[in-house]
Design a protein around this motif. Structure first.
Motif, PDB file in Angstrom:
ATOM      1  N   PHE B 132      12.587  25.784 -18.230  1.00 15.93           N
ATOM      2  CA  PHE B 132      12.012  25.826 -19.579  1.00 15.93           C
ATOM      3  C   PHE B 132      12.849  26.758 -20.451  1.00 15.93           C
ATOM      4  N   TYR B 133      12.921  26.390 -21.725  1.00 20.74           N
ATOM      5  CA  TYR B 133      13.763  27.151 -22.652  1.00 20.74           C
ATOM      6  C   TYR B 133      13.032  27.372 -23.976  1.00 20.74           C
ATOM      7  N   VAL B 134      13.342  28.478 -24.622  1.00 27.72           N
ATOM      8  CA  VAL B 134      13.059  28.646 -26.050  1.00 27.72           C
ATOM      9  C   VAL B 134      14.359  29.130 -26.700  1.00 27.72           C
ATOM     10  N   PRO B 135      14.604  28.770 -27.949  1.00 24.71           N
ATOM     11  CA  PRO B 135      15.871  29.159 -28.581  1.00 24.71           C
ATOM     12  C   PRO B 135      15.858  30.592 -29.087  1.00 24.71           C
ATOM     13  N   GLY B 136      17.036  31.199 -29.048  1.00 22.77           N
ATOM     14  CA  GLY B 136      17.237  32.457 -29.752  1.00 22.77           C
ATOM     15  C   GLY B 136      17.915  32.184 -31.079  1.00 22.77           C
ATOM     16  N   GLU B 137      18.066  33.207 -31.895  1.00 24.19           N
ATOM     17  CA  GLU B 137      18.682  32.992 -33.213  1.00 24.19           C
ATOM     18  C   GLU B 137      20.138  32.545 -33.074  1.00 24.19           C
ATOM     19  N   HIS B 138      20.761  32.883 -31.949  1.00 23.21           N
ATOM     20  CA  HIS B 138      22.143  32.439 -31.735  1.00 23.21           C
ATOM     21  C   HIS B 138      22.223  30.948 -31.403  1.00 23.21           C
ATOM     22  N   ASP B 139      21.093  30.338 -31.095  1.00 21.29           N
ATOM     23  CA  ASP B 139      21.077  28.928 -30.695  1.00 21.29           C
ATOM     24  C   ASP B 139      20.752  27.983 -31.844  1.00 21.29           C
ATOM     25  N   ASN B 176      10.368  31.613 -32.679  1.00 19.92           N
ATOM     26  CA  ASN B 176      10.261  32.576 -33.784  1.00 19.92           C
ATOM     27  C   ASN B 176      11.629  32.929 -34.378  1.00 19.92           C
ATOM     28  N   VAL B 177      12.561  31.967 -34.306  1.00 18.59           N
ATOM     29  CA  VAL B 177      13.913  32.241 -34.815  1.00 18.59           C
ATOM     30  C   VAL B 177      14.323  31.265 -35.919  1.00 18.59           C
ATOM     31  N   LEU B 178      13.367  30.487 -36.435  1.00 23.90           N
ATOM     32  CA  LEU B 178      13.698  29.522 -37.489  1.00 23.90           C
ATOM     33  C   LEU B 178      13.009  29.908 -38.798  1.00 23.90           C
ATOM     34  N   ASN B 179      13.598  29.446 -39.896  1.00 23.36           N
ATOM     35  CA  ASN B 179      13.039  29.692 -41.241  1.00 23.36           C
ATOM     36  C   ASN B 179      12.830  31.182 -41.500  1.00 23.36           C
ATOM     37  N   LEU B 180      13.814  31.972 -41.121  1.00 25.97           N
ATOM     38  CA  LEU B 180      13.707  33.414 -41.322  1.00 25.97           C
ATOM     39  C   LEU B 180      13.968  33.737 -42.795  1.00 25.97           C
ATOM     40  N   LYS B 181      13.222  34.696 -43.299  1.00 31.00           N
ATOM     41  CA  LYS B 181      13.316  35.030 -44.724  1.00 31.00           C
ATOM     42  C   LYS B 181      14.062  36.340 -44.926  1.00 31.00           C
ATOM     43  N   ALA B 182      14.754  36.420 -46.066  1.00 31.30           N
ATOM     44  CA  ALA B 182      15.532  37.614 -46.392  1.00 31.30           C
ATOM     45  C   ALA B 182      14.662  38.856 -46.309  1.00 31.30           C
ATOM     46  N   GLY B 186      11.510  38.105 -37.153  1.00 30.43           N
ATOM     47  CA  GLY B 186      11.244  36.797 -36.591  1.00 30.43           C
ATOM     48  C   GLY B 186      10.016  36.195 -37.250  1.00 30.43           C
ATOM     49  N   SER B 187       9.881  34.863 -37.134  1.00 28.92           N
ATOM     50  CA  SER B 187       8.781  34.198 -37.830  1.00 28.92           C
ATOM     51  C   SER B 187       8.243  33.037 -37.005  1.00 28.92           C
ATOM     52  N   LEU B 188       6.922  32.956 -36.925  1.00 26.39           N
ATOM     53  CA  LEU B 188       6.285  31.828 -36.246  1.00 26.39           C
ATOM     54  C   LEU B 188       5.927  30.726 -37.240  1.00 26.39           C
ATOM     55  N   GLY B 189       5.402  31.112 -38.381  1.00 25.63           N
ATOM     56  CA  GLY B 189       5.063  30.144 -39.419  1.00 25.63           C
ATOM     57  C   GLY B 189       3.660  29.591 -39.270  1.00 25.63           C
ATOM     58  N   ALA B 190       3.121  29.103 -40.394  1.00 19.76           N
ATOM     59  CA  ALA B 190       1.726  28.659 -40.442  1.00 19.76           C
ATOM     60  C   ALA B 190       1.470  27.465 -39.513  1.00 19.76           C
ATOM     61  N   ASP B 191       2.388  26.521 -39.466  1.00 14.72           N
ATOM     62  CA  ASP B 191       2.178  25.324 -38.643  1.00 14.72           C
ATOM     63  C   ASP B 191       2.064  25.680 -37.167  1.00 14.72           C
ATOM     64  N   GLN B 192       2.955  26.547 -36.718  1.00 22.73           N
ATOM     65  CA  GLN B 192       2.954  26.915 -35.311  1.00 22.73           C
ATOM     66  C   GLN B 192       1.705  27.741 -34.961  1.00 22.73           C
ATOM     67  N   LEU B 193       1.314  28.621 -35.879  1.00 17.19           N
ATOM     68  CA  LEU B 193       0.114  29.427 -35.644  1.00 17.19           C
ATOM     69  C   LEU B 193      -1.124  28.540 -35.549  1.00 17.19           C
ATOM     70  N   MET B 215      12.387  36.436 -29.750  1.00 15.42           N
ATOM     71  CA  MET B 215      12.277  37.757 -30.378  1.00 15.42           C
ATOM     72  C   MET B 215      10.960  38.418 -29.960  1.00 15.42           C
ATOM     73  N   PRO B 216      10.950  39.744 -29.861  1.00 14.49           N
ATOM     74  CA  PRO B 216       9.716  40.424 -29.460  1.00 14.49           C
ATOM     75  C   PRO B 216       8.538  40.036 -30.353  1.00 14.49           C
ATOM     76  N   LEU B 217       7.396  39.816 -29.730  1.00 15.48           N
ATOM     77  CA  LEU B 217       6.185  39.465 -30.476  1.00 15.48           C
ATOM     78  C   LEU B 217       5.350  40.716 -30.758  1.00 15.48           C
ATOM     79  N   TRP B 218       6.009  41.826 -30.855  1.00 18.14           N
ATOM     80  CA  TRP B 218       5.370  43.078 -31.258  1.00 18.14           C
ATOM     81  C   TRP B 218       6.426  43.894 -32.003  1.00 18.14           C
ATOM     82  N   PRO B 219       6.026  44.776 -32.891  1.00 12.86           N
ATOM     83  CA  PRO B 219       7.004  45.518 -33.701  1.00 12.86           C
ATOM     84  C   PRO B 219       7.740  46.566 -32.875  1.00 12.86           C
ATOM     85  N   LEU B 220       8.683  46.111 -32.084  1.00 13.38           N
ATOM     86  CA  LEU B 220       9.355  46.982 -31.124  1.00 13.38           C
ATOM     87  C   LEU B 220      10.282  47.962 -31.853  1.00 13.38           C
TER      88      LEU B 220
END
Lengths: 118, 320
Positions: B132-139, B176-182, B186-193, B215-220
């Protein structure tokens, strides 16, 4: 910030030429002459200088000095995004219209910079 | 340097053969033990990890690896393929065969098709039934993850997120590596939530839940982008469960936190370490690490599920 300081040193004659002798103006706010290329260093996950004021027609060149790739992306899609800039890669945009161009790294979005074109 | 290279060559060339395993165990002894993490009723217990470690009562195990960065070729690791191979060989050397292998992102360094292909080929060397895989921002550079999802996507939903069940444990893979805002993280977004809320809604509070994302799911360490803007909302759906484990990558080092019934872990990289939060001017490859010391910073994570306690025992093994 070393890159910013270097820039000021280089720009000082231009500042004197533009502002004249009697007018006082901060070096950081001084616009360089048209046709000049300006460098923005990408280093330690930050853009340096973070904010840059340039005249219309200026070419801005970003150079990635990090070992991490970065992507220069316009926050409002006002200019084309770079590809992934690997270490040592550069990306250039020439700004022909006045305005405030906020940009960021699309994969490290906490990296934000601004180009103000006057 | 020379010794290290030789060790690598011998360790990888004989994968699956008796000589290779002996060499591998020798390397383990040479490198020293890793750490065995036992989580019991929300409390972590650490043990040195040796080859004789067993977790009695485990109903299944799985392995997490992360941040392989295929395509990276500089200090401190010019051979990220070799170090990933070593991680996979360690998986194959486990006495109990893991149920599956989980990669928590940054498979590649620059999202290039050839980098994905190399990673995909290497992952087939692991003797596991599922990956199983999830993408990182480098992917996801330049194509919003099209190359990644075409090869590794579970294709349950258009957004790429997914869930599955294994021996009564509910696993959720988030993106949590797509549609990142300036200026953001990281971002999950409304649809995923919305999907997550619905996905968890039918589960009893006794169901152990494992959530993984790059990306960490807590403010590390938000100053370095080590966090996810809307992770708090996701966690609010998880608090009613008795046992929640959150597995992340991204920061190339082990960090842990326990918050109520939710335990957070970040994994090491199979490629290169990054500095501790706030140590130095910024994140990025820890270039000061010598070739001889690199293995101490790399690793795999082996998670064994103990049915009786409903909790997870997490072991961290340093790549030797």
């Amino acid at each position: 910030m070393k890159p910013s300081w270097t820039w000021r040193l280089i720009s000082m004659p231009a500042a004197v030429a533009l502002c004249g002798v009697a007018v006082s103006c901060a070096a950081a706010d001084v616009a360089p002459p048209k046709g000049v290329t300006h460098q923005v260093a990408i280093q330690n996950f930050a853009f340096a200088p973070k904010s840059l004021i340039v005249p219309v027609g200026t070419r801005v060149v970003w150079t990635n000095h990090d070992e991490e790739p970065h992507v220069v992306t316009s926050a409002g899609a006002a200019f084309a995004s770079s590809k992934a800039l690997d270490s040592g890669d550069t990306y250039a945009v020439t700004f022909f219209k006045p305005g405030t161009y906020t940009y960021y790294c699309s994969i490290h979005p906490m990296m934000v910079g601004t180009i103000i074109v006057q | 340097m020379q010794d290290y290279d030789n060790m690598m060559d011998e360790g990888t060339a004989d994968i699956g053969m008796a000589g290779g395993r002996r060499q591998f165990l020798k390397c383990m002894a040479w490198a020293g033990a890793g750490t065995l993490w036992l989580m019991k009723s929300g409390v972590l217990q650490a043990q040195p990890l040796g080859e004789a470690n067993t977790v009695k009562g485990a109903t299944f195990s799985f392995v997490q690896i992360s941040d392989s960065h295929i395509g990276f070729h500089k200090a401190p690791n010019p051979d990220v393929v070799g170090t990933l191979r070593r991680s996979l060989a360690m998986i194959n050397a486990q006495k109990t065969r893991p149920a599956f292998l989980l990669h928590t992102g940054d498979l590649t360094h620059l999202s290039k098709p050839e980098e994905f292909d190399i990673l995909n080929g290497l992952m087939q060397e692991a003797r596991v039934e599922r990956r199983f895989y999830v993408p990182g921002e480098h992917d996801v550079i330049g194509d919003n993850g099209a190359e990644f999802f075409s090869r590794f996507g579970e294709k349950q939903h258009a957004g790429g997120w997914y869930s599955f069940d294994q021996h009564g444990v509910h696993f959720v893979g988030l993106i949590n590596v797509l549609n990142l805002k300036a200026g953001g993280l990281g971002s999950l977004g409304a649809d995923q939530l919305a999907w997550l809320k619905n996905d968890l809604a039918g589960l009893s509070a006794e169901t152990p839940v494992v959530v993984f994302a790059h990306m960490p799911l807590w403010p590390l360490y938000p100053q370095w982008g080590w966090g996810t803007d809307d992770s708090g909302e996701a966690l609010s759906y998880l608090r009613r469960f008795g046992s929640v484990t959150v597995l992340n990558g991204h920061i190339h080092q082990i960090q842990q936190k326990v918050e109520g019934n939710i335990t957070f872990y970040t994994a090491r990289s199979t490629a290169y370490p990054q500095p501790a939060p706030g140590d130095g001017p910024g994140p990025g490859p820890l270039q000061s690490v010598t070739a001889e010391a690199l293995h101490r910073y790399l690793g795999i994570r082996d998670v064994r599920h103990v049915r009786t306690g409903g909790a997870l025992a997490v072991t961290e093994e340093v790549l030797s």
